[in-house]
Design a protein around this motif. Structure first.
Motif, PDB file in Angstrom:
ATOM      1  N   PHE A   1       0.832  -1.202   0.000  1.00 38.28           N
ATOM      2  CA  PHE A   1       0.000   0.000   0.000  1.00 38.28           C
ATOM      3  C   PHE A   1       0.870   1.256   0.000  1.00 38.28           C
ATOM      4  CE2 PHE A   1      -3.369   2.813   0.872  1.00 38.28           C
ATOM      5  CZ  PHE A   1      -2.981   3.654   1.912  1.00 38.28           C
ATOM      6  N   LEU A   2       0.473   2.218  -0.809  1.00 32.90           N
ATOM      7  CA  LEU A   2       1.255   3.445  -0.944  1.00 32.90           C
ATOM      8  C   LEU A   2       0.516   4.651  -0.348  1.00 32.90           C
ATOM      9  CD1 LEU A   2       3.973   4.189  -2.199  1.00 32.90           C
ATOM     10  CD2 LEU A   2       2.781   4.636  -4.355  1.00 32.90           C
ATOM     11  N   ILE A   3      -0.651   4.920  -0.863  1.00 35.92           N
ATOM     12  CA  ILE A   3      -1.397   6.100  -0.447  1.00 35.92           C
ATOM     13  C   ILE A   3      -2.850   5.931  -0.865  1.00 35.92           C
ATOM     14  CG2 ILE A   3      -0.972   7.383  -2.593  1.00 35.92           C
ATOM     15  CD1 ILE A   3      -0.572   9.912  -0.832  1.00 35.92           C
ATOM     16  N   SER A   4      -3.747   6.600  -0.162  1.00 38.95           N
ATOM     17  CA  SER A   4      -5.164   6.495  -0.492  1.00 38.95           C
ATOM     18  C   SER A   4      -5.812   7.875  -0.427  1.00 38.95           C
ATOM     19  CB  SER A   4      -5.876   5.541   0.465  1.00 38.95           C
ATOM     20  OG  SER A   4      -5.807   6.029   1.795  1.00 38.95           O
ATOM     21  N   ILE A   5      -7.041   7.947  -0.932  1.00 36.75           N
ATOM     22  CA  ILE A   5      -7.794   9.188  -0.862  1.00 36.75           C
ATOM     23  C   ILE A   5      -9.281   8.877  -0.811  1.00 36.75           C
ATOM     24  CG2 ILE A   5      -7.890   9.490  -3.385  1.00 36.75           C
ATOM     25  CD1 ILE A   5      -7.564  12.542  -2.815  1.00 36.75           C
ATOM     26  N   SER A   6      -9.971   9.605   0.025  1.00 38.27           N
ATOM     27  CA  SER A   6     -11.418   9.495   0.121  1.00 38.27           C
ATOM     28  C   SER A   6     -12.055  10.504  -0.822  1.00 38.27           C
ATOM     29  CB  SER A   6     -11.849   9.771   1.557  1.00 38.27           C
ATOM     30  OG  SER A   6     -13.235   9.998   1.632  1.00 38.27           O
ATOM     31  N   SER A   7     -13.272  10.225  -1.249  1.00 38.56           N
ATOM     32  CA  SER A   7     -13.924  11.117  -2.208  1.00 38.56           C
ATOM     33  C   SER A   7     -14.306  12.470  -1.615  1.00 38.56           C
ATOM     34  CB  SER A   7     -15.174  10.436  -2.771  1.00 38.56           C
ATOM     35  OG  SER A   7     -16.084  10.171  -1.725  1.00 38.56           O
ATOM     36  N   ILE A   8     -14.203  12.611  -0.315  1.00 40.57           N
ATOM     37  CA  ILE A   8     -14.514  13.924   0.273  1.00 40.57           C
ATOM     38  C   ILE A   8     -13.331  14.870   0.148  1.00 40.57           C
ATOM     39  CG2 ILE A   8     -16.206  12.975   1.867  1.00 40.57           C
ATOM     40  CD1 ILE A   8     -14.117  13.214   4.090  1.00 40.57           C
ATOM     41  N   LYS A   9     -12.186  14.338  -0.314  1.00 37.30           N
ATOM     42  CA  LYS A   9     -11.007  15.169  -0.518  1.00 37.30           C
ATOM     43  C   LYS A   9     -10.659  15.216  -1.999  1.00 37.30           C
ATOM     44  CE  LYS A   9      -8.802  14.101   3.898  1.00 37.30           C
ATOM     45  NZ  LYS A   9      -7.549  13.627   4.547  1.00 37.30           N
ATOM     46  N   ASP A  10      -9.845  16.184  -2.369  1.00 35.77           N
ATOM     47  CA  ASP A  10      -9.346  16.208  -3.744  1.00 35.77           C
ATOM     48  C   ASP A  10      -7.835  16.051  -3.807  1.00 35.77           C
ATOM     49  OD1 ASP A  10      -9.947  19.808  -4.076  1.00 35.77           O
ATOM     50  OD2 ASP A  10      -8.533  18.666  -2.854  1.00 35.77           O
ATOM     51  N   LYS A  11      -7.214  15.960  -2.645  1.00 35.60           N
ATOM     52  CA  LYS A  11      -5.760  15.813  -2.610  1.00 35.60           C
ATOM     53  C   LYS A  11      -5.351  15.158  -1.307  1.00 35.60           C
ATOM     54  CE  LYS A  11      -1.612  18.750  -2.480  1.00 35.60           C
ATOM     55  NZ  LYS A  11      -1.123  20.161  -2.528  1.00 35.60           N
ATOM     56  N   ASN A  12      -4.371  14.278  -1.401  1.00 32.39           N
ATOM     57  CA  ASN A  12      -3.773  13.704  -0.204  1.00 32.39           C
ATOM     58  C   ASN A  12      -2.283  13.544  -0.452  1.00 32.39           C
ATOM     59  OD1 ASN A  12      -3.592  12.603   2.367  1.00 32.39           O
ATOM     60  ND2 ASN A  12      -3.973  10.517   1.655  1.00 32.39           N
ATOM     61  N   GLU A  13      -1.504  13.949   0.535  1.00 35.76           N
ATOM     62  CA  GLU A  13      -0.062  14.009   0.355  1.00 35.76           C
ATOM     63  C   GLU A  13       0.640  13.168   1.409  1.00 35.76           C
ATOM     64  OE1 GLU A  13       0.838  18.111   0.089  1.00 35.76           O
ATOM     65  OE2 GLU A  13       2.915  17.815  -0.494  1.00 35.76           O
ATOM     66  N   ASP A  14       1.707  12.477   1.004  1.00 39.51           N
ATOM     67  CA  ASP A  14       2.506  11.708   1.958  1.00 39.51           C
ATOM     68  C   ASP A  14       3.939  11.697   1.447  1.00 39.51           C
ATOM     69  OD1 ASP A  14       2.394   8.296   3.332  1.00 39.51           O
ATOM     70  OD2 ASP A  14       3.638  10.037   3.796  1.00 39.51           O
ATOM     71  N   GLY A  15       4.719  12.626   1.971  1.00 46.20           N
ATOM     72  CA  GLY A  15       6.114  12.713   1.532  1.00 46.20           C
ATOM     73  C   GLY A  15       6.217  13.062   0.059  1.00 46.20           C
ATOM     74  N   ARG A  16       6.884  12.231  -0.697  1.00 48.62           N
ATOM     75  CA  ARG A  16       7.068  12.499  -2.131  1.00 48.62           C
ATOM     76  C   ARG A  16       5.837  12.140  -2.957  1.00 48.62           C
ATOM     77  NH1 ARG A  16      10.365   9.477  -4.773  1.00 48.62           N
ATOM     78  NH2 ARG A  16      10.476   7.757  -3.270  1.00 48.62           N
ATOM     79  N   PHE A  17       4.864  11.526  -2.346  1.00 44.21           N
ATOM     80  CA  PHE A  17       3.695  11.010  -3.059  1.00 44.21           C
ATOM     81  C   PHE A  17       2.465  11.861  -2.778  1.00 44.21           C
ATOM     82  CE2 PHE A  17       5.839   7.193  -4.321  1.00 44.21           C
ATOM     83  CZ  PHE A  17       6.765   6.968  -3.310  1.00 44.21           C
ATOM     84  N   THR A  18       1.785  12.243  -3.858  1.00 48.32           N
ATOM     85  CA  THR A  18       0.541  12.998  -3.753  1.00 48.32           C
ATOM     86  C   THR A  18      -0.476  12.375  -4.690  1.00 48.32           C
ATOM     87  OG1 THR A  18       1.764  15.050  -3.317  1.00 48.32           O
ATOM     88  CG2 THR A  18      -0.549  15.263  -3.951  1.00 48.32           C
TER      89      THR A  18
END
Lengths: 116, 114
Positions: B46-63
């Motif tokens: 797993f790398l990163i996830s996003i919920s539909s209530i958001k338009d952006k999620n960031e984690d270090g070098r990954f967005t």
């Protein structure tokens, strides 16, 4: 260490033989899944189980069978009826946090099955 | 019919530059999206996830960016590193899914060239 183990890493079988792939998890996860990966095909769902003694077919269940007698174990049998069994097989699990939650899947290291 | 599509089978990027991996989905009921990274002969992680209530999620070098109206999401890796070379899978699920399986795309192979 908590995790998912799949054994063996590489498996060779003769055509026409059934073979069982092992998947064990000590994460206390409720749901377990089997996927197959072929080049250019992504991950295709074979079977999944949300609770012990219950399982459902995925998109490509033909030629496969599973059992879920224990929470931590979900073995997959590739039968002789599976026409193209050579593939990379992945087992995964999730913890049930209930409806209305999102459940990330954790994957095992996979088993490469080659049928000769 | 594929519900999650990754239309680029492969992508090559120079080290230090931005990698942009794209994913489209057809089912408007999907409301949670995940990216997994996979090395050869290993299980996806797993790398990163996003919920539909958001338009952006960031984690270090990954967005991860989500455009719900276009049913499109993208993963940005900045800066790209040779160790990022792997296959990246986009996956989707429903909010009330409990433990129903994720729906995966076919993957994009990223090659980061030193």
């Amino acid at each position: 260490d908590g995790g998912i183990t799949q054994s063996p890493k590489y498996l060779f079988r003769k055509e026409g033989q059934n073979v069982t792939l092992s998947c064990e998890q000590n994460l206390n996860h409720d749901a377990m899944y089997w996927y197959r990966q072929d080049p250019g095909q992504g991950l295709r769902l074979i079977y999944y189980s949300q609770i012990v003694n219950d399982f459902q077919k995925g998109d490509i269940a033909e030629g496969y069978s599973v059992s879920r007698e224990k929470k931590e174990s979900f073995p997959l049998t590739v039968t002789s009826a599976q026409k193209n069994p050579t593939a990379f097989y992945l087992c995964a699990s999730t913890r049930d946090r209930g409806l209305g939650t999102h459940n990330e899947q954790f994957f095992g290291p996979g088993t490469r099955l080659t049928v000769l | 019919d594929q519900q999650v599509k990754q239309n680029s089978p492969s992508l090559s990027v120079q080290e230090g530059r931005i990698s942009i991996l794209n994913c489209d989905y057809t089912n408007s009921m999907f409301d949670y999206f995940l990216w997994y990274k996979k090395y050869p002969a290993e299980g996806p992680t797993f790398l990163i996830s996003i919920s539909s209530i958001k338009d952006k999620n960031e984690d270090g070098r990954f967005t991860v960016f989500l455009n719900k109206s276009a049913k499109h999401l993208s993963l940005h890796i900045v800066p790209s590193q040779p160790g990022d070379s792997a296959v990246y899978f986009c996956a989707a699920s429903f909010y009330n899914s409990g433990n129903t399986p994720l729906v995966f795309g076919k993957g994009t192979r990223l090659s980061v060239i030193a």
